[in-house]
Design a protein around this motif. Structure first.
Motif, PDB file in Angstrom:
ATOM      1  N   ASP A  26      68.126  -0.047  23.269  1.00  0.00           N
ATOM      2  CA  ASP A  26      67.339   0.948  24.003  1.00  0.00           C
ATOM      3  C   ASP A  26      67.771   1.168  25.366  1.00  0.00           C
ATOM      4  OD1 ASP A  26      68.065  -1.461  25.962  1.00  0.00           O
ATOM      5  OD2 ASP A  26      66.475  -2.889  25.866  1.00  0.00           O
ATOM      6  N   GLY A  27      68.856   2.019  25.003  1.00  0.00           N
ATOM      7  CA  GLY A  27      68.942   2.631  26.438  1.00  0.00           C
ATOM      8  C   GLY A  27      70.378   2.009  27.787  1.00  0.00           C
ATOM      9  N   THR A  28      70.005   0.447  27.922  1.00  0.00           N
ATOM     10  CA  THR A  28      70.689  -0.175  28.785  1.00  0.00           C
ATOM     11  C   THR A  28      71.585  -0.722  28.427  1.00  0.00           C
ATOM     12  OG1 THR A  28      68.082  -1.256  28.606  1.00  0.00           O
ATOM     13  CG2 THR A  28      69.797  -2.577  29.730  1.00  0.00           C
ATOM     14  N   ALA A  29      72.377  -0.451  29.106  1.00  0.00           N
ATOM     15  CA  ALA A  29      73.813  -1.200  29.066  1.00  0.00           C
ATOM     16  C   ALA A  29      74.206  -1.611  29.904  1.00  0.00           C
ATOM     17  CB  ALA A  29      74.926   0.097  29.125  1.00  0.00           C
ATOM     18  N   GLY A  30      75.465  -2.480  29.636  1.00  0.00           N
ATOM     19  CA  GLY A  30      75.324  -4.226  29.479  1.00  0.00           C
ATOM     20  C   GLY A  30      76.367  -3.556  30.611  1.00  0.00           C
ATOM     21  N   ALA A  31      76.613  -4.279  32.447  1.00  0.00           N
ATOM     22  CA  ALA A  31      77.052  -3.965  33.382  1.00  0.00           C
ATOM     23  C   ALA A  31      78.032  -5.297  33.409  1.00  0.00           C
ATOM     24  CB  ALA A  31      76.314  -3.866  34.350  1.00  0.00           C
ATOM     25  N   ILE A  32      78.562  -5.726  34.406  1.00  0.00           N
ATOM     26  CA  ILE A  32      79.255  -7.197  34.949  1.00  0.00           C
ATOM     27  C   ILE A  32      80.050  -6.251  35.971  1.00  0.00           C
ATOM     28  CG2 ILE A  32      81.347  -6.987  33.999  1.00  0.00           C
ATOM     29  CD1 ILE A  32      81.396 -10.027  34.103  1.00  0.00           C
ATOM     30  N   ARG A  33      80.059  -6.949  37.997  1.00  0.00           N
ATOM     31  CA  ARG A  33      80.157  -6.617  38.721  1.00  0.00           C
ATOM     32  C   ARG A  33      80.357  -8.431  39.383  1.00  0.00           C
ATOM     33  NH1 ARG A  33      77.202  -5.331  44.209  1.00  0.00           N
ATOM     34  NH2 ARG A  33      79.170  -4.309  45.070  1.00  0.00           N
ATOM     35  N   ARG A  34      81.777  -8.257  39.296  1.00  0.00           N
ATOM     36  CA  ARG A  34      82.124  -9.379  41.126  1.00  0.00           C
ATOM     37  C   ARG A  34      82.491  -9.533  42.224  1.00  0.00           C
ATOM     38  NH1 ARG A  34      87.457 -10.455  37.120  1.00  0.00           N
ATOM     39  NH2 ARG A  34      86.990  -7.534  37.523  1.00  0.00           N
ATOM     40  N   ALA A  60      86.374 -12.505  34.103  1.00  0.00           N
ATOM     41  CA  ALA A  60      85.767 -12.506  35.137  1.00  0.00           C
ATOM     42  C   ALA A  60      85.343 -14.626  35.334  1.00  0.00           C
ATOM     43  CB  ALA A  60      84.539 -12.597  35.608  1.00  0.00           C
ATOM     44  N   ALA A  61      85.932 -15.254  33.679  1.00  0.00           N
ATOM     45  CA  ALA A  61      85.896 -16.474  33.826  1.00  0.00           C
ATOM     46  C   ALA A  61      87.288 -17.022  34.035  1.00  0.00           C
ATOM     47  CB  ALA A  61      86.165 -16.666  32.383  1.00  0.00           C
ATOM     48  N   HIS A  62      88.611 -16.290  33.671  1.00  0.00           N
ATOM     49  CA  HIS A  62      89.696 -15.771  33.491  1.00  0.00           C
ATOM     50  C   HIS A  62      90.132 -16.111  35.518  1.00  0.00           C
ATOM     51  CE1 HIS A  62      94.856 -16.567  33.329  1.00  0.00           C
ATOM     52  NE2 HIS A  62      93.953 -15.373  34.248  1.00  0.00           N
ATOM     53  N   THR A  63      89.708 -15.451  36.609  1.00  0.00           N
ATOM     54  CA  THR A  63      90.030 -15.498  37.528  1.00  0.00           C
ATOM     55  C   THR A  63      88.584 -16.283  38.331  1.00  0.00           C
ATOM     56  OG1 THR A  63      89.283 -13.141  37.689  1.00  0.00           O
ATOM     57  CG2 THR A  63      89.216 -13.563  39.927  1.00  0.00           C
ATOM     58  N   ALA A  64      87.753 -17.378  38.008  1.00  0.00           N
ATOM     59  CA  ALA A  64      87.355 -17.972  38.841  1.00  0.00           C
ATOM     60  C   ALA A  64      87.486 -19.549  38.296  1.00  0.00           C
ATOM     61  CB  ALA A  64      85.676 -18.638  37.990  1.00  0.00           C
ATOM     62  N   VAL A  65      88.245 -19.409  37.080  1.00  0.00           N
ATOM     63  CA  VAL A  65      89.552 -20.849  36.605  1.00  0.00           C
ATOM     64  C   VAL A  65      90.584 -21.043  37.715  1.00  0.00           C
ATOM     65  CG1 VAL A  65      90.779 -22.144  34.712  1.00  0.00           C
ATOM     66  CG2 VAL A  65      88.179 -21.156  34.458  1.00  0.00           C
ATOM     67  N   GLN A  66      91.087 -19.532  37.511  1.00  0.00           N
ATOM     68  CA  GLN A  66      92.216 -19.735  38.428  1.00  0.00           C
ATOM     69  C   GLN A  66      92.225 -19.749  39.876  1.00  0.00           C
ATOM     70  OE1 GLN A  66      94.375 -15.821  38.531  1.00  0.00           O
ATOM     71  NE2 GLN A  66      96.444 -16.513  38.058  1.00  0.00           N
ATOM     72  N   ARG A  67      91.334 -19.594  39.927  1.00  0.00           N
ATOM     73  CA  ARG A  67      91.408 -19.723  41.821  1.00  0.00           C
ATOM     74  C   ARG A  67      90.950 -20.850  41.843  1.00  0.00           C
ATOM     75  NH1 ARG A  67      88.979 -13.770  44.097  1.00  0.00           N
ATOM     76  NH2 ARG A  67      91.358 -12.866  43.759  1.00  0.00           N
TER      77      ARG A  67
END
Length: 126
Positions: A26-34, A60-67
């Motif tokens: 549908d032309g919608t790229a996924g994006a993640i912002r942390r 992103a998950a690794h960062t959250a778990v590590q911190r």
């Protein structure tokens, strides 16, 4: 298969990490912002969340778990989420305090995963 593009920027003394995947049918790229805000990691997901963003979601998950910080996931602008996104959310749920602001497709997955107890009201995304 194209990998996601990563962009790093600094805003107001805070590091911001943003990644974008390849556009779906549908032309919608996924994006993640942390972004760290105070003591919580805010993760904003938009568009189609699928295997194109697998590495970025894992990072992103690794960062959250590590911190060991609480995580707020704003998924209010997600149009599609496959098992990659579901695994990301359920993994966070097991490891850190989690709040999710969910679009209808994400809310459906949260119910399927029996994780609707971490869904917050949309007004918390500000």
């Amino acid at each position: 298969m194209a990998r996601s593009a990563r962009q790093y920027e600094v805003r107001g003394g805070r590091d911001v990490n943003r990644s974008e995947g390849v556009a779906g049918p549908d032309g919608t790229a996924g994006a993640i912002r942390r972004e760290m805000r105070g003591v919580a990691l805010h993760i904003t997901l938009t568009g189609e969340i699928d295997c194109e963003l697998d590495d970025d979601l894992a990072e992103a998950a690794h960062t959250a778990v590590q911190r060991r910080v609480p995580v707020i996931v704003d998924a209010s602008a997600v149009t599609f989420m496959d098992s990659t996104g579901a695994a990301f959310l359920s993994g966070l749920y097991r490891e850190v305090p989690l709040t999710v602001i969910a679009s209808p497709p994400v809310m459906f997955l949260m119910k399927v995963l029996s994780l609707e107890d971490v869904v917050a009201a949309p007004h918390l995304s500000a």
